[in-house]
Design an enzyme around this catalytic site. Sequence first.
Site, PDB file in Angstrom:
ATOM      1  CG  HIS A 155      -1.699   1.278   1.351  1.00  0.00           C
ATOM      2  ND1 HIS A 155      -2.429   1.778   0.312  1.00  0.00           N
ATOM      3  CD2 HIS A 155      -1.871   2.146   2.380  1.00  0.00           C
ATOM      4  CE1 HIS A 155      -3.018   2.912   0.687  1.00  0.00           C
ATOM      5  NE2 HIS A 155      -2.694   3.146   1.933  1.00  0.00           N
ATOM      6  CG  HIS A 199      -0.978   7.493   0.750  1.00  0.00           C
ATOM      7  ND1 HIS A 199      -0.958   8.046   1.995  1.00  0.00           N
ATOM      8  CD2 HIS A 199      -1.873   6.478   0.813  1.00  0.00           C
ATOM      9  CE1 HIS A 199      -1.802   7.389   2.789  1.00  0.00           C
ATOM     10  NE2 HIS A 199      -2.367   6.431   2.085  1.00  0.00           N
ATOM     11  CG  ASP A 241       5.181  -5.738 -21.620  1.00  0.00           C
ATOM     12  OD1 ASP A 241       4.600  -6.231 -22.602  1.00  0.00           O
ATOM     13  OD2 ASP A 241       6.313  -5.198 -21.703  1.00  0.00           O
ATOM     14  CG  HIS A 249      -6.821   5.498   0.415  1.00  0.00           C
ATOM     15  ND1 HIS A 249      -7.314   4.387   1.036  1.00  0.00           N
ATOM     16  CD2 HIS A 249      -5.612   5.736   0.979  1.00  0.00           C
ATOM     17  CE1 HIS A 249      -6.437   3.975   1.961  1.00  0.00           C
ATOM     18  NE2 HIS A 249      -5.411   4.765   1.938  1.00  0.00           N
ATOM     19  CE1 TYR A 296      11.620 -10.150 -19.364  1.00  0.00           C
ATOM     20  CE2 TYR A 296      10.259 -10.185 -17.405  1.00  0.00           C
ATOM     21  CZ  TYR A 296      11.386  -9.747 -18.060  1.00  0.00           C
ATOM     22  OH  TYR A 296      12.268  -8.906 -17.414  1.00  0.00           O
TER      23      TYR A 296
END
Lengths: 217, 217, 217, 217
Positions: free
Chosen positions: C92, C94, C117, C157, C211
């Site tokens: 998480h 910001h 991709d 957020h 890949y």
Amino acid sequence: MTMREIVAGLHAELVRYNLVAWTAGNVSGRIPGEDLFVIKPSGVSYDELTPRNMVVCDLDGNLVEGEHSPSSDTAAHAYVYRNMPDVGGVVHTHSTYASAWAARGEAIPCVLTAMADEFGGEIPIGPFALIGDDSIGQGIVETLKGHRSKAVLMRNHGVFSIGKDAKAAVKAAVMCEDVARTVHVARQLGEPLPIPQDDIDRLYDRYQNVYGQRSPR
Amino acid sequence: MTMREIVAGLHAELVRYNLVAWTAGNVSGRIPGEDLFVIKPSGVSYDELTPRNMVVCDLDGNLVEGEHSPSSDTAAHAYVYRNMPDVGGVVHTHSTYASAWAARGEAIPCVLTAMADEFGGEIPIGPFALIGDDSIGQGIVETLKGHRSKAVLMRNHGVFSIGKDAKAAVKAAVMCEDVARTVHVARQLGEPLPIPQDDIDRLYDRYQNVYGQRSPR
Amino acid sequence: MTMREIVAGLHAELVRYNLVAWTAGNVSGRIPGEDLFVIKPSGVSYDELTPRNMVVCDLDGNLVEGEHSPSSDTAAHAYVYRNMPDVGGVVHTHSTYASAWAARGEAIPCVLTAMADEFGGEIPIGPFALIGDDSIGQGIVETLKGHRSKAVLMRNHGVFSIGKDAKAAVKAAVMCEDVARTVHVARQLGEPLPIPQDDIDRLYDRYQNVYGQRSPR
Amino acid sequence: MTMREIVAGLHAELVRYNLVAWTAGNVSGRIPGEDLFVIKPSGVSYDELTPRNMVVCDLDGNLVEGEHSPSSDTAAHAYVYRNMPDVGGVVHTHSTYASAWAARGEAIPCVLTAMADEFGGEIPIGPFALIGDDSIGQGIVETLKGHRSKAVLMRNHGVFSIGKDAKAAVKAAVMCEDVARTVHVARQLGEPLPIPQDDIDRLYDRYQNVYGQRSPR
């Protein structure tokens, strides 16, 4: 510290403040009492600068001492030293925000108190000039002589800044980019509020005099 | 220095100038006198690159030496080396501002003297091309062959730059992002002033010749 | 490496890529074979993170081991682990550009091959949700379940990203900010060119399969 | 740690988060139980700050201890300490994005949950005020007294932030620039979605109370 040490060391400030990419920026400092100045060698990366590989030129920009060629901007530095005897340091960068104002040919308006303190008003635009003769030097001197600003935005090119010594010229280059960026960001979402000319004058006087008397390092 | 040392070391410049995120960017260098080049291994982080874990490929992009797979962009590098014999180095990045011009499919106009010096005019757009065959390599070569610019903005993708050696290609990648950013910033608040074609030509000629004769490092 | 070492170390990547200010961002990693995960302690600065001060929580977000309180975002991480059994890592942040898209409630359109991709299309918007119960976790899971994107922009957020392990989730957070910034910059001066859905699909399939088979580190 | 050590050390956070150029920013901290505060000396670069060269002033801003002059912003810090007894730390910067809002005289609207948490609503604009008397201090106190926000954007100038101690004031300065930048970026491409006042209140209450009770460091 010798002038070679001072000038070599000050290039680290150009790197620290992100004013330069690759080798595109240079600092010079007049040697007190002599018609000579120390400047960055051409094409040497900032990591490799040492007091030893700095070069010394006379006021016509001729190499006097040093193993490398002087910066390709040496003629402009030399012209400034020849024509502005009080100048002890010159800095040239292509710093992003200042060069963007220069690409549009727009002076930076004085809408920040820090700009009033340091530059006493707008940061002016100099002419478009090609490298190779005295055109750039002339453009710098014509714009800055008698102007409060210690920095000029050369059209489609970048910034030249001057100072009583090399450190003061570096400070002017750092502050020029700082205010160029802040005023740019402010203008992106509207019009910055003007500062009345009287207040600009008061701020500039105080900063140059009161603040100066404290001899800050 | 060996080519493995040179190529491993130059990746640090991509990091230093913020041209790459995670593992998305690579440098290669042709081994002089051989039909081989050294390139970044795939998916290895920049912190872990050493001369030893670099890989060597032939000009068809086949792995010749190395414990890791070569970069997933190897086919594009190989195609450039096969078709541009004077090229000694290739760099690929997704650097932010250059990739933004590429996402709009817009060439960067030459409105800065540093851009005239280094690129001799605009930085052109290459075609949209998918990875997996020679499309990207072809797009690079078709765009850059005979063009002054050493960098091409591949549409919706990123930058490929070339040079006489790996260091020159890295310099072109660094300068490409630098001018991409400055011209972007200039355009955000209006239209940059054009530089007349004649002056662009003079700046380019001087930088490639006069400046070049000084053999800057 | 223990999961405590892995999770502590990965926070340095959030700092390196400028995804976090002060203490506002966290990484967690599921402990393989156990209904537990390791997460950042609350309010501890990134400089002070060590394997020892990481905390261990169960899948209801209860503290199981550790001297500090777990991150205030622990309930959202726990909800993801409970409801997405294949997820081994959650991040998480910001980060600036991703959060700016989130503030406008706009998904990031897929106009870069690197985005095709990594994310297989747009990066979607999740709902506005308050901290304090399962609302945030539910919003993440509802948005990402069955979606190709490993990142969601939670409205007003910031970003939550997921991965098969903690490192993959950090990579998704880094790439999310990188493409959020490039697409933002592209859009500032016009409309980026779209990539046809077919080409997005081909790029995504190749990157996830071809890949991936090379097992990049 | 002594207050000299704390205040000297916190200046490194201003540098780390790019809130300051050259010497333009300062931190002060009230000495608990005494009518004194520690502040940065004037014109000393951030590299050279040590606990020893910090200066101590009384609440009228007079130098009590130290070899250097106190920061030229000392009068503003002193006025805040005199008039807001709960304030234990004050920070002043010209950080780019916050100063850009200040140049337009626009408060930063609360469109991010992190902003609701930290500032409880918008970050307000203070008056235009000249340095040299109590005008700046008065402007800060009039704007922040009774306001949830711990930061004020002084018109055409920069940011002052306050906190229960010097570290909290530095955190407010860091978060102020962080949200100033994110909301700026969001606004560049459209209008951020508002957060209902009720939700802002809930987020603020929770962060100040629940989160605070965990005594994060």
